[in-house]
Design a protein around this motif. Structure first.
Motif, PDB file in Angstrom:
ATOM      1  N   PRO A   1       0.671  -1.478  -0.177  1.00 35.15           N
ATOM      2  CA  PRO A   1      -0.202   0.302  -0.469  1.00 35.15           C
ATOM      3  C   PRO A   1       0.953   0.983   0.206  1.00 35.15           C
ATOM      4  O   PRO A   1       1.682   1.214   1.123  1.00 35.15           O
ATOM      5  N   PHE A   2       0.369   1.999  -0.580  1.00 41.43           N
ATOM      6  CA  PHE A   2       1.577   3.439  -1.413  1.00 41.43           C
ATOM      7  C   PHE A   2       0.415   4.220  -1.236  1.00 41.43           C
ATOM      8  O   PHE A   2      -0.568   4.248  -1.718  1.00 41.43           O
ATOM      9  N   ALA A   3       0.948   5.361  -1.232  1.00 40.73           N
ATOM     10  CA  ALA A   3       0.504   7.160  -1.254  1.00 40.73           C
ATOM     11  C   ALA A   3       1.331   7.897  -0.969  1.00 40.73           C
ATOM     12  O   ALA A   3       3.004   7.943  -1.042  1.00 40.73           O
ATOM     13  N   THR A   4       1.358   9.207  -1.691  1.00 45.34           N
ATOM     14  CA  THR A   4       2.184  10.411  -1.867  1.00 45.34           C
ATOM     15  C   THR A   4       1.747  11.325  -0.244  1.00 45.34           C
ATOM     16  O   THR A   4       0.183  11.151  -0.383  1.00 45.34           O
ATOM     17  N   VAL A   5       1.772  11.886  -0.139  1.00 51.72           N
ATOM     18  CA  VAL A   5       2.060  12.864   1.294  1.00 51.72           C
ATOM     19  C   VAL A   5       1.576  14.300   0.904  1.00 51.72           C
ATOM     20  O   VAL A   5       2.905  14.445   0.080  1.00 51.72           O
ATOM     21  N   ALA A   6       0.662  14.882   0.296  1.00 49.67           N
ATOM     22  CA  ALA A   6       0.850  16.303   0.497  1.00 49.67           C
ATOM     23  C   ALA A   6       0.305  16.988   1.577  1.00 49.67           C
ATOM     24  O   ALA A   6       0.348  17.028   2.676  1.00 49.67           O
ATOM     25  N   THR A   7       0.788  18.466   2.284  1.00 47.46           N
ATOM     26  CA  THR A   7       1.656  19.898   2.435  1.00 47.46           C
ATOM     27  C   THR A   7       0.101  20.305   2.595  1.00 47.46           C
ATOM     28  O   THR A   7      -0.104  21.401   1.315  1.00 47.46           O
ATOM     29  N   ASP A   8      -1.148  20.174   3.353  1.00 43.68           N
ATOM     30  CA  ASP A   8      -2.034  21.031   3.312  1.00 43.68           C
ATOM     31  C   ASP A   8      -2.372  22.785   4.323  1.00 43.68           C
ATOM     32  O   ASP A   8      -2.042  22.094   5.337  1.00 43.68           O
TER      33      ASP A   8
ATOM     34  N   THR B   1      -1.971  15.455   4.101  1.00 42.33           N
ATOM     35  CA  THR B   1      -3.002  14.801   3.265  1.00 42.33           C
ATOM     36  C   THR B   1      -2.296  13.387   2.699  1.00 42.33           C
ATOM     37  O   THR B   1      -1.572  14.066   2.510  1.00 42.33           O
ATOM     38  N   LEU B   2      -3.133  12.430   1.929  1.00 41.98           N
ATOM     39  CA  LEU B   2      -2.401  11.831   1.105  1.00 41.98           C
ATOM     40  C   LEU B   2      -2.994  12.587  -0.002  1.00 41.98           C
ATOM     41  O   LEU B   2      -3.824  13.064  -0.215  1.00 41.98           O
ATOM     42  N   GLY B   3      -2.202  12.451  -1.451  1.00 46.59           N
ATOM     43  CA  GLY B   3      -2.036  12.737  -2.468  1.00 46.59           C
ATOM     44  C   GLY B   3      -2.648  11.477  -3.464  1.00 46.59           C
ATOM     45  O   GLY B   3      -3.969  11.324  -3.359  1.00 46.59           O
TER      46      GLY B   3
ATOM     47  N   GLY C   1      -6.843  12.392  -0.088  1.00 45.52           N
ATOM     48  CA  GLY C   1      -7.296  13.726   0.665  1.00 45.52           C
ATOM     49  C   GLY C   1      -7.606  13.560   2.028  1.00 45.52           C
ATOM     50  O   GLY C   1      -7.828  14.229   2.805  1.00 45.52           O
ATOM     51  N   GLN C   2      -7.070  12.306   2.499  1.00 47.17           N
ATOM     52  CA  GLN C   2      -7.618  11.826   3.778  1.00 47.17           C
ATOM     53  C   GLN C   2      -6.293  11.501   4.455  1.00 47.17           C
ATOM     54  O   GLN C   2      -5.275  12.208   3.813  1.00 47.17           O
ATOM     55  N   ALA C   3      -6.622  12.096   5.852  1.00 45.46           N
ATOM     56  CA  ALA C   3      -5.631  12.646   6.921  1.00 45.46           C
ATOM     57  C   ALA C   3      -4.621  11.833   7.032  1.00 45.46           C
ATOM     58  O   ALA C   3      -4.749  10.248   6.655  1.00 45.46           O
TER      59      ALA C   3
END
Length: 550
Positions: free
Chosen positions: A30-37, A42-44, A58-60
């Motif tokens: 399971p892999f996701a990028t992390v965006a800073t809001d 949040t998940l990118g 968009g999930q925390a």
């Protein structure tokens, strides 16, 4: 335009799959990028395995780790994802010359008059899907008469989507109306959409029917407008088509009808393709292989004239050149040449190219040469004004006054071709009164000679080093005898003191000894030293030597 056909490509996992191309093991976890809001993470983009675990964009990040402890994350680099999308933009150009980027994860292609070249619309969608699969990318396509309809089909035309009725949920209605819920009108039927779930195609002239069963989110509306429509029971686009336009405008604004008209084709929505970047490259092929150094130099000389003329027409100057040699044995060799400044004069560039030619092996022979300006810079255009002869004379006088500066640039270019541009530096004035900070070292190729040097009344030593302790009595007045570097010294003459205070707004460890009194000391050995007395601060006071005069 009649018979217009628009293909929308949506890459829902672009950010995650860009990382998976670089690190293939990420495809198996399971892999996701992390965006800073703001202050939240949040998940990118997420991969397919993460989607099966219930994660969504968009999930925390904290909630995602609580839901899936095996989640692997990487930072989301927006600029790299945009560069990756630009590369896909060039790939999509093989289907049509009219391609536009819809950042951050979509492309739009105008296929009008191009689909038959690839065997029809279904075949071209299949080829797009296969090419993306070969690249390790997931793609959803939508093909329709309008940009809005194609965009909506690519994102919302799910295979298992069923039309839902109008109005709010039945569990929120009064018991008296629940019995009549089955008699309510069901949403309009889906239009003639063909193709597998990832390739949705609406037949020509049926955009409104294809959109009828899709949610209002497919109209690219603001979030507050979408929520207001759902609140009053207008959940599908077909529900809007049945409503009076004047009432919709008063309640939700003109933007809603504009988007609706663009989607069904009643209002135009142009596609603005990105202008391709200027590429400055020339090549020269030979009927028979060559191998002599003079022949290769002559080939590059001929290409250089053409390249410089092209650069001049675009008001550009070459800063970095790439020389490529293609041999008969299918081996390509290349060299990079960095110039001291942007040039368009072949007579100044060719001697530098000749310095790189011996570093490339001819082998069995060379059958093609290529020269490319990898990096260019704009140059100022000069317009001849006034009497032609008088202006030409003025230009000659100006060029004569700049011959010295041009000679320095050519020297930097020659040395840079041999040693590398990073090895050639020059000094520029520094914005500080501290002796060791009054000058800074910069790369000569990327800077102009400094002209804002400030003259100092007091002389400065030729050599400077870190302060070294001097064995002398701890008092502000220098004694005649002192010891430095294990040797005894005797002062003949001393000029000073010159008081220099530390920069109080900076905490410099070398200046924690407080203000300094500098002395210009002549010794009996013939040396001229630069000594100072530190008055003490957080460190103890004492004498130090920091420089040597010429």
């Amino acid at each position: 335009m009649r018979n217009r056909r628009i293909l929308s490509l949506w890459f829902p996992r672009l950010g995650a799959e860009r990382w998976q191309r670089a690190e293939p093991h990420l495809r198996e976890v399971p892999f996701a990028t992390v965006a800073t809001d703001g202050n939240a993470q949040t998940l990118g983009a997420i991969n397919e395995i993460a989607s099966r675990h219930g994660l969504f964009r968009g999930q925390a990040l904290r909630d995602a780790h609580a839901l899936c402890g095996e989640l692997v994350t990487r930072p989301a680099y927006v600029h790299r994802e945009e560069a990756f999308l630009d590369a896909l933009h060039r790939w999509a150009g093989k289907f049509s010359p009219w391609v536009a980027s819809h950042r951050p994860d979509a492309l739009v292609i105008d296929l009008t008059g191009c689909a038959h070249l690839f065997g029809g619309e279904e075949r071209i969608c299949e080829q797009v899907t296969q090419d993306c699969a070969d690249l390790g990318l997931s793609v959803r396509t939508g093909l329709a008469d309008t940009l809005g309809a194609a965009w909506a089909l690519a994102r919302f035309a799910e295979a298992d989507q069923v039309p839902t009725r109008n109005g709010d949920a039945i569990d929120q209605e009064a018991p008296a109306t629940r019995s009549r819920a089955g008699k309510r009108r069901i949403g309009p039927p889906r239009g003639p959409i063909t193709g597998p779930p990832e390739n949705r195609i609406a037949a020509p002239g049926t955009a409104w029917r294809a959109l009828s069963a899709l949610p209002v989110a497919a109209l690219r509306l603001p979030a507050h407008t979408e929520e207001a429509l759902i609140r009053v029971g207008l959940r599908r686009i077909g529900d809007l088509l049945d409503q009076p336009r004047a009432a919709l405008t008063r309640r939700f604004g003109r933007h809603l009808l504009d988007r609706l008209d663009q989607a069904i084709g009643s209002a135009p929505e142009p596609i603005n393709p990105a202008q391709p970047p200027d590429r400055f490259a020339v090549r020269l092929s030979f009927p028979d292989p060559i191998g002599l150094e003079d022949d290769v130099a002559e080939g590059f000389s001929r290409m250089l004239d053409r390249l410089c003329n092209t650069l001049k027409s675009k008001s550009k100057g070459a800063r970095v050149l790439r020389m490529e040699v293609y041999r008969c044995d299918h081996v390509m060799q290349w060299q990079t040449l960095t110039l001291a400044n942007a040039l368009t004069q072949p007579d100044r560039i060719l001697p530098l190219l000749r310095l790189k030619i011996p570093e490339m092996e001819a082998g069995p022979g060379i059958d093609m040469l290529r020269l490319e300006a990898v990096q260019t810079e704009p140059i100022q255009q000069r317009t001849m004004a006034g009497h032609a002869e008088a202006t030409e004379q003025a230009m000659r006088r100006r060029d004569a006054s700049r011959n010295g500066h041009r000679g320095i640039e050519d020297l930097i270019g020659r040395l840079g071709a041999r040693l590398g541009m990073e090895a050639i530096t020059r000094l520029h004035p520094g914005n500080s009164h501290i002796p060791e900070k009054t000058q800074k070292t910069v790369l000569a190729a990327w800077t102009e000679p400094a002209s804002d040097w400030v003259e100092i009344d007091r002389p400065r030593p030729l050599l400077l080093w870190r302060p070294e302790p001097v064995m002398a009595p701890d008092r502000p007045r220098l004694s005649r005898q002192f010891r430095w570097r294990g040797r005894e010294w005797e002062a003949l003459d001393a000029r000073g003191p010159e008081r220099i205070a530390p920069e109080w707004w900076l905490d410099d460890p070398a200046w924690r000894s407080g203000p300094r009194d500098y002395w210009d000391v002549h010794t009996t050995r013939g040396d001229r030293l630069w000594l100072f007395y530190a008055h003490g601060g957080t460190l103890s006071s004492g004498w130090f030597c920091q420089g040597l005069f010429a």
